[in-house]
Design an enzyme around this catalytic site. Structure first.
Site, mmCIF file in Angstrom:
data_model
loop_
_atom_site.group_PDB
_atom_site.id
_atom_site.type_symbol
_atom_site.label_atom_id
_atom_site.label_comp_id
_atom_site.label_asym_id
_atom_site.label_seq_id
_atom_site.Cartn_x
_atom_site.Cartn_y
_atom_site.Cartn_z
ATOM 1 N N GLU A 77 23.050 -24.158 -23.977
ATOM 2 C CA GLU A 77 22.756 -25.105 -22.900
ATOM 3 C C GLU A 77 24.037 -25.469 -22.183
ATOM 4 O O GLU A 77 25.135 -25.092 -22.617
ATOM 5 C CB GLU A 77 22.061 -26.342 -23.481
ATOM 6 N N HIS A 118 18.620 -35.433 -15.887
ATOM 7 C CA HIS A 118 18.461 -34.025 -16.256
ATOM 8 C C HIS A 118 18.264 -33.244 -14.969
ATOM 9 O O HIS A 118 17.463 -33.641 -14.108
ATOM 10 C CB HIS A 118 17.264 -33.840 -17.193
ATOM 11 N N ARG A 159 25.819 -31.289 -17.369
ATOM 12 C CA ARG A 159 24.670 -31.792 -16.618
ATOM 13 C C ARG A 159 24.995 -32.654 -15.413
ATOM 14 O O ARG A 159 24.298 -32.620 -14.400
ATOM 15 C CB ARG A 159 23.827 -32.654 -17.555
ATOM 16 N N HIS A 208 16.993 -39.201 -17.630
ATOM 17 C CA HIS A 208 16.683 -38.496 -18.874
ATOM 18 C C HIS A 208 17.244 -39.174 -20.123
ATOM 19 O O HIS A 208 16.560 -39.263 -21.140
ATOM 20 C CB HIS A 208 17.253 -37.078 -18.760
ATOM 21 N N ARG A 222 26.618 -37.057 -21.916
ATOM 22 C CA ARG A 222 26.278 -36.433 -23.201
ATOM 23 C C ARG A 222 26.194 -34.915 -23.083
ATOM 24 O O ARG A 222 25.578 -34.381 -22.155
ATOM 25 C CB ARG A 222 24.935 -36.974 -23.668
HETATM 26 P P1 FAD Z 1 12.867 -42.250 -29.698
HETATM 27 O O1 FAD Z 1 12.580 -40.927 -30.231
HETATM 28 O O2 FAD Z 1 12.616 -42.476 -28.271
HETATM 29 O O3 FAD Z 1 12.003 -43.303 -30.534
HETATM 30 C C1 FAD Z 1 11.954 -44.657 -30.151
HETATM 31 C C2 FAD Z 1 10.840 -45.327 -30.930
HETATM 32 O O4 FAD Z 1 10.907 -46.734 -30.759
HETATM 33 C C3 FAD Z 1 9.453 -44.925 -30.489
HETATM 34 O O5 FAD Z 1 8.667 -44.784 -31.638
HETATM 35 C C4 FAD Z 1 8.985 -46.122 -29.671
HETATM 36 O O6 FAD Z 1 7.609 -46.260 -29.598
HETATM 37 C C5 FAD Z 1 9.612 -47.243 -30.458
HETATM 38 N N1 FAD Z 1 9.830 -48.488 -29.722
HETATM 39 C C6 FAD Z 1 10.529 -48.665 -28.588
HETATM 40 N N2 FAD Z 1 10.533 -49.984 -28.259
HETATM 41 C C7 FAD Z 1 9.830 -50.636 -29.217
HETATM 42 C C8 FAD Z 1 9.464 -52.003 -29.442
HETATM 43 N N3 FAD Z 1 9.807 -52.976 -28.588
HETATM 44 N N4 FAD Z 1 8.746 -52.310 -30.532
HETATM 45 C C9 FAD Z 1 8.358 -51.340 -31.395
HETATM 46 N N5 FAD Z 1 8.647 -50.029 -31.229
HETATM 47 C C10 FAD Z 1 9.381 -49.693 -30.161
HETATM 48 N N6 FAD Z 1 17.894 -34.429 -27.212
HETATM 49 C C11 FAD Z 1 18.409 -33.396 -27.891
HETATM 50 O O7 FAD Z 1 19.370 -33.550 -28.656
HETATM 51 N N7 FAD Z 1 17.854 -32.158 -27.755
HETATM 52 C C12 FAD Z 1 16.792 -31.917 -26.951
HETATM 53 O O8 FAD Z 1 16.316 -30.806 -26.869
HETATM 54 C C13 FAD Z 1 16.259 -32.988 -26.212
HETATM 55 N N8 FAD Z 1 15.212 -32.799 -25.372
HETATM 56 C C14 FAD Z 1 14.657 -33.878 -24.761
HETATM 57 C C15 FAD Z 1 13.519 -33.702 -23.981
HETATM 58 C C16 FAD Z 1 12.885 -34.777 -23.404
HETATM 59 C C17 FAD Z 1 11.657 -34.580 -22.561
HETATM 60 C C18 FAD Z 1 13.405 -36.082 -23.596
HETATM 61 C C19 FAD Z 1 12.735 -37.272 -22.989
HETATM 62 C C20 FAD Z 1 14.551 -36.265 -24.360
HETATM 63 C C21 FAD Z 1 15.176 -35.174 -24.944
HETATM 64 N N9 FAD Z 1 16.312 -35.335 -25.732
HETATM 65 C C22 FAD Z 1 16.833 -34.262 -26.397
HETATM 66 C C23 FAD Z 1 16.814 -36.654 -26.046
HETATM 67 C C24 FAD Z 1 16.290 -37.041 -27.438
HETATM 68 O O9 FAD Z 1 14.967 -36.626 -27.553
HETATM 69 C C25 FAD Z 1 16.361 -38.534 -27.679
HETATM 70 O O10 FAD Z 1 17.631 -39.022 -27.345
HETATM 71 C C26 FAD Z 1 16.079 -38.848 -29.132
HETATM 72 O O11 FAD Z 1 14.867 -38.266 -29.515
HETATM 73 C C27 FAD Z 1 16.036 -40.346 -29.335
HETATM 74 O O12 FAD Z 1 15.579 -40.601 -30.629
HETATM 75 P P2 FAD Z 1 15.401 -42.100 -31.071
HETATM 76 O O13 FAD Z 1 14.836 -42.088 -32.431
HETATM 77 O O14 FAD Z 1 16.645 -42.851 -30.821
HETATM 78 O O15 FAD Z 1 14.341 -42.720 -30.024
HETATM 79 C C1 SIN Z 2 16.687 -29.816 -22.714
HETATM 80 O O1 SIN Z 2 16.002 -29.162 -23.490
HETATM 81 O O2 SIN Z 2 17.099 -29.402 -21.635
HETATM 82 C C2 SIN Z 2 17.063 -31.197 -23.104
HETATM 83 C C3 SIN Z 2 18.159 -31.166 -24.053
HETATM 84 C C4 SIN Z 2 18.810 -32.500 -24.181
HETATM 85 O O3 SIN Z 2 18.498 -33.426 -23.442
HETATM 86 O O4 SIN Z 2 19.696 -32.611 -25.025
#
Ligand code: FAD
Ligand code: SIN
Length: 538
Positions: A118, A246, A292, A352, A387
């Site tokens: 990437e 993104h 990015r 993103h 990032r």
């Molecule tokens: P999240 O996975 O967002 O989880 C947050 C949780 O908190 C959820 O369960 C939500 O419901 C809960 N929550 C939020 N507020 C509250 C509240 N007030 N009360 C109770 N619950 C609450 N990163 C990579 O490294 N590689 C990738 O390929 C990649 N692809 C991506 C693709 C997409 C479409 C997106 C949107 C992001 C991508 N990212 C990627 C970024 C990555 O997915 C996120 O940064 C990461 O998953 C965040 O994990 P997290 O556990 O911190 O939060």
């Molecule tokens: C992607 O698959 O392009 C998202 C990867 C990321 O946000 O780290």
């Protein structure tokens, strides 16, 4: 949760994405009573939609120094080099943990791991499960915490932390003078009531704040709740001006912004302008695989220059078997009327990732005793001003492991004190009475952020946005203190708080660095600092 309004746990986690679930698993394995509260269905998280994969050094041609260098380069001078090295060094061990939990990363015919590439990566190092990596990780973690006996409560929305200082102000007698965490208030959406939960240690794993913007790749849960909660409890937050856009979300007139993973460019797709010409070479030597921030700004520029509402990703000329390598993207494009094997995909940038957040140490501890933060809600110093792709799933899983050790130690050494927590007091106006005002405010907020606090900024635009968000904040707060809360009111309140923090951070940065680009300060300052802002009490 049972009819009992109060529950006691050793450790309470808010959020069921990769950060919350990984943390829960490790703390529960040490014998502590752990509860996770999550605001929607358990799998609904940014994690569940992650496509590209998780970056870590796993191949012979790669090494830690290269991964560190790429991360620092993308972060544009604002990463903490010690943090970068420590987090990335733990990567391969945490990948092994995920494999042990049952995550079946894609492999090549010879059985070796299939590694994607990437933007900003000098090597192929992104482990993936086709283009459904996040779902595979989420499923494996959910199955594991269920086996470990973690209590998971769906449709519980964390409203605010209860801290010692807050309780003292309400007349509760608490030993000492220091501030620390006592518990939190949660809105139980199924029963439409607020419950009080006490816990000596709490983890915010609430993810990012993409929903602050009109167009985002994030699902609806990403409303910055943890950042707003921490900030209302008096914590400062850092580097929130660095919102990552993104470069390639599917362009649709309906405004839905389905992500087209950067791994598609890693397999050879090129961004092309309205005349079908590749244009990234003009902007960076790495062309389509530049970091990015560079690619998103280049697209923004091309769109403004040509007047076209999108650019295109030339997928038909790729040498890869598209439906096999990217089944999720393929199906979603077909559903939107584009066959990527035959037609280039129309794409635009979309909000993103939230690079800033609650500052934490390398054990996830925050400025408030007993409060921990992990995942996208936190700011460890890994990402700096931009990032590196696929470093966030890695950061979450590495930091959860480190943080869990620290929390277990904290729980083992804590002084036990029984405190009667202050009860929640509800207003008497049903929030639903003003639904139309809330949705109008939400529209205005998202559009303001998109138009004035986007990829290219200026002081005038930021000040304009600030004045609008202030007005919205005044309106929402006035309303909040009289209302019987519900989900939409709580989310809008948090979004307004986070929007204000983003704008104030952006106004403080008098330079253009990484994801923060402003026409008024196009150059870099020599000794950059992290921005630190606090919530304004209204
Ligand atoms: P999240 O996975 O967002 O989880 C947050 C949780 O908190 C959820 O369960 C939500 O419901 C809960 N929550 C939020 N507020 C509250 C509240 N007030 N009360 C109770 N619950 C609450 N990163 C990579 O490294 N590689 C990738 O390929 C990649 N692809 C991506 C693709 C997409 C479409 C997106 C949107 C992001 C991508 N990212 C990627 C970024 C990555 O997915 C996120 O940064 C990461 O998953 C965040 O994990 P997290 O556990 O911190 O939060
Ligand atoms: C992607 O698959 O392009 C998202 C990867 C990321 O946000 O780290």
């Amino acid at each position: 949760m049972s009819a009992k309004r109060k529950k006691e746990y050793d450790f309470v986690i808010v959020g069921s994405g990769i950060a919350g679930l990984s943390f829960a698993l490790k703390v529960a394995q040490e014998g502590h009573r752990v509860a996770i509260f999550t605001k929607k269905d358990k799998a609904e998280s940014n994690t569940n939609y992650a496509q590209g994969g998780i970056a870590a050094v796993t191949s012979a041609g790669d090494d830690l120094d290269k991964h560190v260098r790429d991360t620092l380069e993308a972060g544009d001078g604002l990463c903490d080099p010690k943090v970068v090295e420590e987090i990335l060094r733990d990567g391969p061990d945490r990948i092994r943990d995920l494999i042990d939990l049952g995550v079946a990363f894609s492999s090549l015919e010879d059985g070796s791991l299939s590694l994607g590439k990437e933007g900003g990566h000098s090597e192929r190092r992104v482990l993936h499960v086709k283009d459904l990596t996040g779902k595979a990780i989420e499923d494996a973690l959910l199955a594991s915490i269920a086996k470990e006996g973690v209590d998971l409560f769906e449709h519980f929305f964390a409203i605010d932390l209860i801290t010692a200082n807050k309780a003292r102000k309400l007349g509760v007698r608490i030993k000492g003078k220091e501030d620390h965490v006592l518990g939190l208030y949660l809105y139980d959406a199924n029963n439409e009531r607020v419950v009080t939960v006490s816990a000596p240690a709490i983890l915010l794993a609430t993810g990012g704040a993409g929903q602050t913007y009109l167009y985002t790749t994030n699902p609806s849960i990403a409303t910055g709740d943890g950042i707003a909660m921490a900030s209302r409890s008096g914590l400062s937050v850092t580097n929130l001006e660095f919102i990552q856009f993104h470069p390639t979300a599917f362009h649709s007139l309906e405004g839905d912004r389905f992500l087209i993973t950067e791994a598609v460019r890693g397999e050879g797709a090129k961004l092309i302008d309205s005349k079908g010409r590749p244009f990234l070479k003009k902007y960076h030597p790495l062309a389509d695989l530049a970091p990015r921030d560079v690619v998103a700004r280049a697209i923004d520029r091309e769109m403004k220059r040509s007047g076209s509402p999108f650019v295109r990703l030339d997928t038909p000329n790729m040498k890869v078997d598209f439906p096999k390598r990217f089944p999720n993207v393929y199906e979603n494009c077909l559903n939107r009327g584009v066959n990527p094997v035959e037609t280039p995909i129309p794409v635009v940038p979309a909000a993103h990732y939230t690079c800033g957040g609650i500052p934490t140490k390398l054990n996830c501890s925050t400025q408030l005793d007993g409060l921990y933060a992990c995942g996208e809600v936190a700011c460890t110093g890994l990402h700096g001003a931009n990032r590196l792709a696929s470093n966030s799933l890695l950061e979450a899983v590495v930091m959860a492991h480190r943080g869990a050790e620290a929390v277990c130690e904290f729980l083992d050494n804590r002084q036990k004190e029984r405190i009667q927590l202050p009860e929640w007091v509800d207003g008497d106006v049903p929030a639903s009475d003003e639904r139309v005002v809330l949705s109008h405010n939400l529209d205005e907020l998202k559009r303001t952020m998109w138009d004035y606090v986007g990829i290219v900024r200026s002081t005038r635009r930021l000040e304009r946005a600030q004045s609008r968000i202030k007005n919205l904040g005044r309106e929402i707060n006035e309303y909040y203190w009289n209302a019987r809360v519900d989900l939409s009111l709580l989310e809008v309140r948090n979004l307004v708080c986070v929007a204000d923090l983003i704008i104030r951070s952006a106004l403080r940065r008098k330079e253009s660095r990484g994801l923060h680009y402003t026409l008024d300060y196009p150059d870099l300052v020599e000794t950059p600092e992290n921005t630190v802002v606090r919530s304004v009490k209204r």
